[in-house]
Scaffold this active site. Structure first.
Site, PDB file in Angstrom:
ATOM      1  N   PHE A  76      40.070  51.183  48.635  1.00 44.63           N
ATOM      2  CA  PHE A  76      39.659  50.094  47.748  1.00 44.63           C
ATOM      3  C   PHE A  76      40.847  49.576  46.951  1.00 44.63           C
ATOM      4  O   PHE A  76      41.661  50.354  46.440  1.00 44.63           O
ATOM      5  CB  PHE A  76      38.611  50.573  46.739  1.00 44.63           C
ATOM      6  CG  PHE A  76      37.371  51.172  47.348  1.00 44.63           C
ATOM      7  CD1 PHE A  76      36.267  50.385  47.626  1.00 44.63           C
ATOM      8  CD2 PHE A  76      37.309  52.536  47.635  1.00 44.63           C
ATOM      9  CE1 PHE A  76      35.118  50.929  48.173  1.00 44.63           C
ATOM     10  CE2 PHE A  76      36.163  53.100  48.185  1.00 44.63           C
ATOM     11  CZ  PHE A  76      35.066  52.297  48.461  1.00 44.63           C
ATOM     12  N   ASP A  77      40.912  48.263  46.803  1.00 50.29           N
ATOM     13  CA  ASP A  77      41.768  47.658  45.800  1.00 50.29           C
ATOM     14  C   ASP A  77      41.134  47.911  44.429  1.00 50.29           C
ATOM     15  O   ASP A  77      39.951  48.270  44.340  1.00 50.29           O
ATOM     16  CB  ASP A  77      41.880  46.158  46.094  1.00 50.29           C
ATOM     17  CG  ASP A  77      42.729  45.422  45.081  1.00 50.29           C
ATOM     18  OD1 ASP A  77      43.741  45.992  44.633  1.00 50.29           O
ATOM     19  OD2 ASP A  77      42.374  44.286  44.732  1.00 50.29           O
ATOM     20  N   GLY A  78      41.912  47.697  43.379  1.00 48.77           N
ATOM     21  CA  GLY A  78      41.394  47.941  42.036  1.00 48.77           C
ATOM     22  C   GLY A  78      40.784  46.716  41.384  1.00 48.77           C
ATOM     23  O   GLY A  78      39.573  46.512  41.392  1.00 48.77           O
ATOM     24  N   GLY A 120      46.560  43.046  42.190  1.00 47.41           N
ATOM     25  CA  GLY A 120      45.328  43.690  42.637  1.00 47.41           C
ATOM     26  C   GLY A 120      45.486  45.064  43.172  1.00 47.41           C
ATOM     27  O   GLY A 120      46.526  45.450  43.635  1.00 47.41           O
TER      28      GLY A 120
END
Length: 310
Positions: A160-162, A310
Site C-alpha cells: 500500500f501507498d500511504g 505518496g
C-alpha cells in the site's frame, strides 16, 4: 448488518477476473445483440484468466488454513445480464473457484451492490466504476497487471501507498500546494498526531484481523507492506498513526521519492495500491497494480509535482 460482516469480502468485476477482451471487441464492433449472441454461442468455452485471477485464487485458498466457517469471500460483480453472464459462471466452475454470490447489472454498473454485500474492497478494470465505489465509501482500485506473476506460490502479499490510500490526503495537500519544505515542517510538528484514515484503512484493518487468526507471524499466509515516497523525518507520524490504529504492517519502505517498481518486485507484491500515476507506471512494470483515483493527486486543478510524497 450483512451476513458477511465478520469476513474479508472482496468484490471483483468479471473483466478483472477473466480476460473478456475478445467478447468486448465484438460488443464494440457489432453492438449488444452480437455480443449477447457471441457469449451464448461460446458459453461452454472457459474464459482465460484475467489480471486479478492469481490473487483471487490465493484469497480463496486462505479459507483452507482456517477451521470453521469461511473467512474470505469473493463476490462477482458484472455488467452482463445473467443470460450473457452464464459463461462467466461456467468459467468459475471450470477453474473450481469457490465464488457463489454475484450481481449482474444488465448493462448497468453493479458497483452499487458492493456495499450491500458488505465488501471491504472492489477491484475493476473500469475507472468510472472505481470512482463511484470510492465516493460511496468502499476501498476500490482500477486493476492492471504485468505479464509476470508473483514469485510467492502460497503467501499473499499486499502493498500500500500511504497518503490518499491508507491515510487521508491532508499531508499530500500541503506538499502539493506549499512544497516539500512546508510538508516536512508540518509533519514534524504533527508527528504525535495520528493521520486521519484514507479509503483503504478499513481494508487494511480487515486484513490485520484475518492475519491475527493465523497466529504464528512467521507462517502467516498474508503479508503486508507500506511503500511510501516519504522519508525521515516524515516517517514518525506514519509509524505513530499505525500504532494508534493498533494495526501492524509487516514491512515498511520509506523511499524518499525513489521509483517504487524495483522495490515492489523485490518484495514480491501480489498487488500494490497507489493514487498517483507516476508510481502506478513504475510499479505496473513489475507487479499487479491498482490505481486508487482518490485525493488531491487526482484533482485536475492541482498542478502535479515530480517525486510526490505518496
Amino acid at each position: 448488518m450483512p451476513e458477511t460482516s465478520n469476513k474479508l469480502v472482496i468484490a471483483i468485476s468479471s473483466r478483472a477476473l477473466f480476460n473478456l477482451d475478445e467478447s468486448h471487441q465484438v460488443y464494440k464492433d457489432n453492438g449488444l445483440e452480437a455480443y449477447a449472441r457471441y457469449q451464448i454461442e461460446h458459453e461452454d468455452e472457459p474464459l482465460e484468466a484475467g489480471d486479478a485471477f492469481p490473487m483471487v485464487q490465493k484469497l480463496l485458498h486462505l479459507n483452507e488454513g482456517l477451521a470453521g466457517e469461511s473467512r474470505v469471500e469473493v463476490i462477482l460483480l458484472s455488467k452482463n445480464s445473467a443470460d450473457t453472464g452464464l459463461r462467466v459462471f461456467n468459467s468459475i466452475e471450470h477453474y473450481k473457484l469457490n465464488i457463489t454470490r454475484a450481481a449482474f447489472g444488465g448493462g448497468h454498473s453493479p458497483y452499487r451492490y458492493a456495499q450491500a454485500f458488505g465488501c471491504q474492497l472492489f477491484l475493476s478494470t473500469e475507472a468510472d466504476d472505481v470512482r463511484n465505489a470510492l465516493e460511496h465509501g468502499i476501498a476500490a482500485a482500477t486493476l492492471m497487471a504485468p505479464k509476470t506473476s508473483s514469485k510467492n506460490a502460497s503467501q499473499l502479499r499486499f502493498a500500500f501507498d500511504g497518503d490518499a490510500v491508507l491515510f487521508s490526503d491532508d499531508a499530500e495537500r500541503i506538499f502539493k500546494q506549499e512544497g516539500l519544505s512546508a510538508f516536512t515542517e508540518s509533519e514534524k510538528a504533527a508527528a504525535k498526531t495520528p493521520l486521519p484514515g484514507g479509503p483503504f484503512k478499513p481494508f487494511l484493518d480487515a486484513l490485520h484481523r484475518l492475519q491475527a487468526e493465523f497466529g504464528d507471524v512467521e507462517d502467516c499466509p498474508i503479508r503486508t507492506a507500506l511503500v511510501t515516497a516519504r522519508s525521515a523525518p516524515a516517517h514518525e507520524r506514519v509509524i505513530r498513526t499505525l500504532r494508534a490504529w493498533n494495526i501492524r504492517i509487516d514491512e515498511s519502505l520509506f523511499l524518499g521519492g525513489l521509483p517504487k517498481g524495483e522495490f515492489l518486485k523485490a518484495y514480491g507484491a501480489d498487488v500494490f495500491f497507489d493514487d498517483q500515476q507516476a508510481h502506478i507506471d513504475s510499479a505496473s512494470a513489475h507487479v499487479a497494480t491498482g490505481h486508487v483515483p482518490h485525493g488531491v493527486a487526482n484533482t485536475k486543478s492541482v498542478e502535479q509535482k515530480p517525486n510526490s510524497n505518496g
